[in-house]
Design an enzyme around this catalytic site. Structure first.
Site, short mmCIF file in Angstrom:
data_model
loop_
_atom_site.label_atom_id
_atom_site.label_comp_id
_atom_site.label_asym_id
_atom_site.label_seq_id
_atom_site.Cartn_x
_atom_site.Cartn_y
_atom_site.Cartn_z
N SER A 115 36.30 90.39 -23.08
CA SER A 115 35.31 89.32 -23.05
C SER A 115 34.01 89.91 -22.50
O SER A 115 34.02 90.93 -21.81
CB SER A 115 35.80 88.15 -22.19
OG SER A 115 36.28 88.61 -20.95
N GLU B 111 30.16 88.97 -20.73
CA GLU B 111 29.41 87.95 -19.98
C GLU B 111 27.90 88.12 -20.21
O GLU B 111 27.38 89.22 -20.15
CB GLU B 111 29.73 88.11 -18.49
CG GLU B 111 29.03 87.12 -17.61
CD GLU B 111 29.52 87.17 -16.17
OE1 GLU B 111 30.76 87.20 -15.96
OE2 GLU B 111 28.68 87.19 -15.26
N ASP C 115 26.72 80.53 -5.24
CA ASP C 115 26.02 80.87 -3.99
C ASP C 115 24.67 80.20 -4.01
O ASP C 115 23.93 80.36 -4.99
CB ASP C 115 25.79 82.39 -3.91
CG ASP C 115 27.07 83.14 -3.69
OD1 ASP C 115 27.85 82.73 -2.82
OD2 ASP C 115 27.30 84.14 -4.40
N PHE D 54 22.82 95.02 -5.81
CA PHE D 54 23.77 94.03 -6.29
C PHE D 54 25.10 94.15 -5.56
O PHE D 54 25.71 93.16 -5.15
CB PHE D 54 23.97 94.34 -7.78
CG PHE D 54 23.97 93.15 -8.65
CD1 PHE D 54 22.88 92.30 -8.67
CD2 PHE D 54 25.05 92.90 -9.49
CE1 PHE D 54 22.88 91.19 -9.50
CE2 PHE D 54 25.06 91.80 -10.32
CZ PHE D 54 23.98 90.95 -10.32
N HIS E 110 36.77 92.37 -18.74
CA HIS E 110 35.65 91.44 -18.87
C HIS E 110 34.38 92.21 -18.49
O HIS E 110 34.26 92.67 -17.36
CB HIS E 110 35.87 90.25 -17.92
CG HIS E 110 34.73 89.27 -17.90
ND1 HIS E 110 34.58 88.26 -18.82
CD2 HIS E 110 33.67 89.13 -17.03
CE1 HIS E 110 33.50 87.54 -18.55
NE2 HIS E 110 32.92 88.06 -17.47
P1 FAD Z 1 35.58 80.31 -3.67
O1 FAD Z 1 36.86 80.61 -4.35
O2 FAD Z 1 35.32 78.91 -3.26
O3 FAD Z 1 35.50 81.27 -2.39
C1 FAD Z 1 34.30 81.43 -1.65
C2 FAD Z 1 34.60 81.81 -0.20
O4 FAD Z 1 35.15 80.70 0.50
C3 FAD Z 1 35.62 82.93 -0.03
O5 FAD Z 1 35.24 83.69 1.08
C4 FAD Z 1 36.92 82.21 0.22
O6 FAD Z 1 37.83 82.98 1.00
C5 FAD Z 1 36.45 80.98 0.99
N1 FAD Z 1 37.27 79.79 0.66
C6 FAD Z 1 37.66 79.41 -0.57
N2 FAD Z 1 38.37 78.26 -0.52
C7 FAD Z 1 38.43 77.91 0.78
C8 FAD Z 1 39.01 76.83 1.46
N3 FAD Z 1 39.67 75.86 0.79
N4 FAD Z 1 38.88 76.80 2.82
C9 FAD Z 1 38.20 77.77 3.48
N5 FAD Z 1 37.62 78.83 2.87
C10 FAD Z 1 37.72 78.88 1.55
N6 FAD Z 1 27.83 82.70 -9.25
C11 FAD Z 1 26.97 81.82 -9.81
O7 FAD Z 1 26.18 81.20 -9.10
N7 FAD Z 1 26.95 81.61 -11.16
C12 FAD Z 1 27.82 82.24 -11.99
O8 FAD Z 1 27.79 82.03 -13.21
C13 FAD Z 1 28.76 83.17 -11.43
N8 FAD Z 1 29.68 83.81 -12.19
C14 FAD Z 1 30.63 84.60 -11.60
C15 FAD Z 1 31.64 85.17 -12.39
C16 FAD Z 1 32.63 85.96 -11.82
C17 FAD Z 1 33.73 86.52 -12.71
C18 FAD Z 1 32.60 86.25 -10.42
C19 FAD Z 1 33.63 87.14 -9.81
C20 FAD Z 1 31.60 85.70 -9.64
C21 FAD Z 1 30.62 84.86 -10.20
N9 FAD Z 1 29.63 84.26 -9.44
C22 FAD Z 1 28.73 83.37 -10.01
C23 FAD Z 1 29.52 84.54 -8.01
C24 FAD Z 1 30.33 83.52 -7.18
O9 FAD Z 1 29.80 82.23 -7.33
C25 FAD Z 1 30.27 83.97 -5.73
O10 FAD Z 1 31.00 85.14 -5.56
C26 FAD Z 1 30.63 82.93 -4.69
O11 FAD Z 1 30.28 83.44 -3.41
C27 FAD Z 1 32.10 82.59 -4.62
O12 FAD Z 1 32.53 81.90 -5.69
P2 FAD Z 1 34.10 81.57 -5.86
O13 FAD Z 1 34.23 80.67 -7.01
O14 FAD Z 1 34.89 82.80 -5.86
O15 FAD Z 1 34.33 80.75 -4.49
#
Ligand code: FAD
Length: 281
Positions: free
Chosen positions: A10, A12, A103, A210, A260
């Site tokens: 895939s 991105e 973020d 980055f 990916h």
């Molecule tokens: P989460 O899974 O919510 O985790 C974030 C943090 O919170 C972690 O430290 C985790 O340990 C902690 N955490 C999670 N759940 C809980 C809970 N229930 N209680 C307490 N702590 C918790 N960002 C963008 O803005 N736009 C994008 O399009 C984008 N695409 C991405 C694509 C990929 C494949 C990846 C790997 C990252 C991407 N990101 C994107 C970046 C991403 O949004 C950031 O890395 C963000 O900081 C974390 O997102 P997450 O969904 O992993 O968060």
């Protein structure tokens, strides 16, 4: 071990900001589409800053015949907002989604109804049942804001338990971190595909910046070599191609179900890596 034949690829994209960027993306898309990837994904600015552009790009890609997966970040969003976005995608036949927290720029206060990605996955399942094929993010080298590695894994598991179908990792250059993560998943009964995210190396300064931000480690030996090339772009690119091709080969041989690519809206770096891989069908 994961594995799946043939491997799933895939690519991105980020939504282009200008007409020039959009025109260039059409060319990039058609070159990569020729490889018949599983899907293209399109990023989403946290807080909805690219909401319309992400939507338009996804619909355009899907109309050209290969599945498109919008990224959707929930930070600073309301449930009504996310519900409307999901509905819109459903109406356009978009069935894959990358569900993220996102973020916010530092200093911005979140006034949203979601705190973490597991809450978004839960909400998508609640609202749309099994309609979406949901991908979530994972961090083999640990998310930079995690309290510790153990908690980070527990938090990752919550996303899987909330109904994720598949995982895309943050990019990394230490293959061992991926293999260890996959093993940990298996020990914890997580069997969904964990697809490594691959960042081709084309520039040093940008990659370094980055990686600092997202917590991806550039091993010392790689950093030292890259630094030594200075402004010699051709050497940076040749080294990057070599190292990342070897990484991909190792990941696939070790059972990774696919790759990916973070394309940064360029086709040449991903195509060169794929060209180097000795793929067995
Ligand atoms: P989460 O899974 O919510 O985790 C974030 C943090 O919170 C972690 O430290 C985790 O340990 C902690 N955490 C999670 N759940 C809980 C809970 N229930 N209680 C307490 N702590 C918790 N960002 C963008 O803005 N736009 C994008 O399009 C984008 N695409 C991405 C694509 C990929 C494949 C990846 C790997 C990252 C991407 N990101 C994107 C970046 C991403 O949004 C950031 O890395 C963000 O900081 C974390 O997102 P997450 O969904 O992993 O968060």
């Amino acid at each position: 071990m994961q594995s799946q034949h043939p491997p799933l690829f895939s690519f991105e994209f980020y939504p282009p900001k200008t007409e020039e960027g959009a025109a260039s993306m059409q060319v990039v898309h058609s070159k990569l589409a020729a490889l018949k990837p599983d899907f293209f994904s399109v990023t989403f600015g946290a807080g909805g800053s690219t909401r319309d552009k992400t939507f338009d790009t996804v619909v355009d890609i899907q109309a050209k015949g290969i599945a498109a997966a919008p990224h959707l970040s929930c930070v600073a969003s309301t449930k009504d907002n996310i519900r409307a976005i999901l509905k819109n995608y459903q109406q356009h036949g978009i069935a894959k989604i990358v569900a993220l927290r996102g973020d916010l720029p530092s200093g911005t206060l979140s006034a949203g109804e979601f705190r973490y990605a597991n809450e978004l996955v839960e909400f998508i399942r609640l609202e749309t049942g099994d309609y979406f094929d949901i991908h979530v993010a994972a961090y083999p080298e640990v998310h930079p804001q995690a309290a510790n590695a153990t908690d980070d894994f527990k938090n990752f598991k919550r996303k899987v338990e909330a109904g994720a179908n598949s995982v895309i990792t943050q990019y990394f250059y230490n293959a061992e971190s991926y293999f260890y993560f996959v093993e940990l998943c298996e020990k914890n009964g997580i069997t969904i595909p964990i697809v490594p995210g691959i960042m081709p190396i084309t520039q040093y300064a940008q990659l370094f910046r980055f990686s600092e931000m997202c917590g991806a480690d550039i091993p010392r030996w790689m950093r030292k070599r890259l630094e030594s090339f200075g402004d010699d772009k051709a050497s940076v690119q040749a080294f990057g191609l070599d190292v990342v091709s070897q990484l991909c080969q190792r990941l696939l041989e070790g059972g990774a179900p696919g790759l990916h690519f973070y394309t940064m809206n360029q086709s040449a770096p991903s195509l060169a890596i794929l060209d180097n891989l000795q793929l067995k069908s």
